[in-house]
Design an enzyme around this catalytic site. Structure first.
Site, PDB file in Angstrom:
ATOM      1  N   ARG A 133      35.748  -4.922   1.227  1.00 16.89           N
ATOM      2  CA  ARG A 133      35.156  -3.840   2.012  1.00 16.89           C
ATOM      3  C   ARG A 133      35.797  -3.840   3.390  1.00 16.89           C
ATOM      4  O   ARG A 133      36.380  -4.845   3.829  1.00 16.89           O
ATOM      5  CB  ARG A 133      33.643  -4.034   2.152  1.00 16.89           C
ATOM      6  CG  ARG A 133      32.879  -4.063   0.822  1.00 16.89           C
ATOM      7  CD  ARG A 133      31.402  -4.324   1.071  1.00 16.89           C
ATOM      8  NE  ARG A 133      30.645  -4.312  -0.179  1.00 16.89           N
ATOM      9  CZ  ARG A 133      30.378  -5.383  -0.912  1.00 16.89           C
ATOM     10  NH1 ARG A 133      30.820  -6.578  -0.515  1.00 16.89           N
ATOM     11  NH2 ARG A 133      29.676  -5.289  -2.031  1.00 16.89           N
ATOM     12  N   LYS A 158      28.443  -8.065   2.165  1.00 18.64           N
ATOM     13  CA  LYS A 158      27.269  -7.212   2.020  1.00 18.64           C
ATOM     14  C   LYS A 158      26.128  -8.006   1.393  1.00 18.64           C
ATOM     15  O   LYS A 158      26.331  -8.749   0.436  1.00 18.64           O
ATOM     16  CB  LYS A 158      27.607  -6.005   1.136  1.00 18.64           C
ATOM     17  CG  LYS A 158      26.513  -4.962   1.081  1.00 18.64           C
ATOM     18  CD  LYS A 158      26.962  -3.746   0.305  1.00 18.64           C
ATOM     19  CE  LYS A 158      25.873  -2.690   0.281  1.00 18.64           C
ATOM     20  NZ  LYS A 158      26.300  -1.471  -0.458  1.00 18.64           N
ATOM     21  N   HIS A 224      38.054   2.491   1.737  1.00 22.50           N
ATOM     22  CA  HIS A 224      37.256   1.940   0.627  1.00 22.50           C
ATOM     23  C   HIS A 224      37.867   2.307  -0.725  1.00 22.50           C
ATOM     24  O   HIS A 224      37.566   1.666  -1.735  1.00 22.50           O
ATOM     25  CB  HIS A 224      35.820   2.459   0.708  1.00 22.50           C
ATOM     26  CG  HIS A 224      34.831   1.611  -0.022  1.00 22.50           C
ATOM     27  ND1 HIS A 224      34.386   0.390   0.448  1.00 22.50           N
ATOM     28  CD2 HIS A 224      34.200   1.795  -1.217  1.00 22.50           C
ATOM     29  CE1 HIS A 224      33.532  -0.138  -0.407  1.00 22.50           C
ATOM     30  NE2 HIS A 224      33.398   0.687  -1.433  1.00 22.50           N
ATOM     31  N   ARG A 227      39.433  -0.576  -2.478  1.00 19.52           N
ATOM     32  CA  ARG A 227      38.493  -1.447  -3.202  1.00 19.52           C
ATOM     33  C   ARG A 227      38.173  -0.856  -4.578  1.00 19.52           C
ATOM     34  O   ARG A 227      38.127  -1.575  -5.576  1.00 19.52           O
ATOM     35  CB  ARG A 227      37.225  -1.630  -2.374  1.00 19.52           C
ATOM     36  CG  ARG A 227      36.148  -2.473  -3.032  1.00 19.52           C
ATOM     37  CD  ARG A 227      35.032  -2.738  -2.028  1.00 19.52           C
ATOM     38  NE  ARG A 227      33.775  -3.129  -2.664  1.00 19.52           N
ATOM     39  CZ  ARG A 227      33.463  -4.382  -2.979  1.00 19.52           C
ATOM     40  NH1 ARG A 227      34.324  -5.354  -2.741  1.00 19.52           N
ATOM     41  NH2 ARG A 227      32.296  -4.659  -3.535  1.00 19.52           N
ATOM     42  N   HIS A 250      29.338  -8.058  -6.289  1.00 22.74           N
ATOM     43  CA  HIS A 250      28.217  -7.244  -6.737  1.00 22.74           C
ATOM     44  C   HIS A 250      27.084  -8.147  -7.224  1.00 22.74           C
ATOM     45  O   HIS A 250      27.306  -9.055  -8.021  1.00 22.74           O
ATOM     46  CB  HIS A 250      28.643  -6.318  -7.883  1.00 22.74           C
ATOM     47  CG  HIS A 250      29.569  -5.236  -7.454  1.00 22.74           C
ATOM     48  ND1 HIS A 250      30.479  -4.636  -8.314  1.00 22.74           N
ATOM     49  CD2 HIS A 250      29.742  -4.625  -6.247  1.00 22.74           C
ATOM     50  CE1 HIS A 250      31.150  -3.712  -7.661  1.00 22.74           C
ATOM     51  NE2 HIS A 250      30.723  -3.690  -6.406  1.00 22.74           N
ATOM     52  N   TYR A 259      32.664   1.242 -12.977  1.00 17.86           N
ATOM     53  CA  TYR A 259      34.119   1.426 -12.961  1.00 17.86           C
ATOM     54  C   TYR A 259      34.685   1.626 -14.354  1.00 17.86           C
ATOM     55  O   TYR A 259      35.831   2.069 -14.501  1.00 17.86           O
ATOM     56  CB  TYR A 259      34.795   0.234 -12.270  1.00 17.86           C
ATOM     57  CG  TYR A 259      34.553   0.196 -10.783  1.00 17.86           C
ATOM     58  CD1 TYR A 259      35.236   1.052  -9.923  1.00 17.86           C
ATOM     59  CD2 TYR A 259      33.615  -0.669 -10.226  1.00 17.86           C
ATOM     60  CE1 TYR A 259      35.005   1.036  -8.565  1.00 17.86           C
ATOM     61  CE2 TYR A 259      33.372  -0.688  -8.859  1.00 17.86           C
ATOM     62  CZ  TYR A 259      34.069   0.169  -8.032  1.00 17.86           C
ATOM     63  OH  TYR A 259      33.835   0.158  -6.684  1.00 17.86           O
TER      64      TYR A 259
END
Length: 280
Positions: A133, A158, A224, A227, A250, A259
């Site tokens: 990120r 994150k 982004h 990514r 994640h 994805y």
């Protein structure tokens, strides 16, 4: 506002909110106070709701931007002022679900080739090759590079989570060249004008936009997108979904699974993404 601001900052730190989230929440509450020209602790539910409507209709902000403001208000009134029911009466808006435009492997190569400065190329390559990120790449320190384990440490990503992601041999070689030629001062991999602080996110976004235009890439999105490309290209290369989840940081596998809908259904060269990461 000052005592309330300090209290809100303490509350957010105690709950482990990311620095960028803290800044966003503080700015949202400050904008609310400025709009009504009074301390926010004296505002009513009706005033808060009318302000949200003002953001939507008059300022025409997106639902995602409005939802950020609503989350800030819920935290301020529910946690800092301890009025739990107060903020819950403001509903979340529904954010339209849009699929990102994925850069192809050839477009990523064109982008990297278009970066004329070593600093710019290494920053973009690190973002892509490690699936980072924006907040994570600018916070990288030299001490986060583990050449023995061939990994990059992402500190407090994150959700205030630490993790390790992939470090390809090609990227490691370029980082070593970058170190020899640039010798950045301070701990940061990509320092700002003041070497005691990292490069700011707006500078990185401008760098990405300029390089993308230079490469003749017209697909939408900011940095982004690199990514997104990282995850998609690894899936296309046949890399295990759980491994990609760990690389991306994640919490839920379902976040990584989205994805799957962005990959090409038929590929002749399934090693292409890894080749790009390893060859630099």
């Amino acid at each position: 506002m000052q005592p309330l601001r300090l209290q809100m900052q303490r509350d957010m730190k105690l709950r482990g909110l990311a620095l960028r989230t803290q800044e966003t929440y503080i700015a949202a509450v400050a904008a609310l106070a400025k709009h009504y020209r009074c301390s926010p602790d004296g505002l009513s539910i009706d005033q808060i709701q009318r302000y949200v409507l003002h953001l939507l209709e008059d300022r025409q902000l997106s639902w995602s931007s409005c939802n950020q403001a609503i989350c800030a208000f819920r935290f301020f009134y529910g946690v800092t002022l301890k009025r739990g029911v107060f903020a819950l009466e403001i509903p979340h808006g529904r954010t339209p679900q849009k699929q990102p435009e994925i850069l192809s492997r050839s477009e990523v190569m064109r982008l990297l080739d278009a970066a004329s400065r070593l600093h710019d190329r290494v920053l973009l390559k690190t973002t892509y090759a490690a699936g980072l990120r924006l907040s994570e790449v600018i916070a990288l320190r030299w001490s986060d590079i583990d050449s023995e384990r061939m990994s990059l440490r992402v500190e407090q990503g994150k959700g205030a989570q630490d993790r390790y992601t992939v470090l390809s041999s090609g990227l490691l070689a370029e980082l070593r060249t970058y170190w020899k030629l640039r010798r950045p001062e301070g701990p940061w991999l990509f320092p700002g004008r003041d070497p005691s602080v990292p490069i700011c996110d707006s500078s990185v976004q401008r760098l990405y936009t300029h390089t993308k235009q230079k490469a003749g890439i017209t697909k939408r999105g900011g940095i982004h997108a690199l990514r997104h490309a990282f995850a998609t290209h690894l899936l296309e290369a046949g890399i295990d979904l759980h491994m990609i989840q760990r690389f991306m940081g994640h919490r839920s596998l379902s976040t990584t699974q989205r994805y799957l809908h962005l990959t090409q259904s038929h590929l002749k060269d399934k090693a292409g993404a890894l080749d790009l990461l390893q060859s630099g």
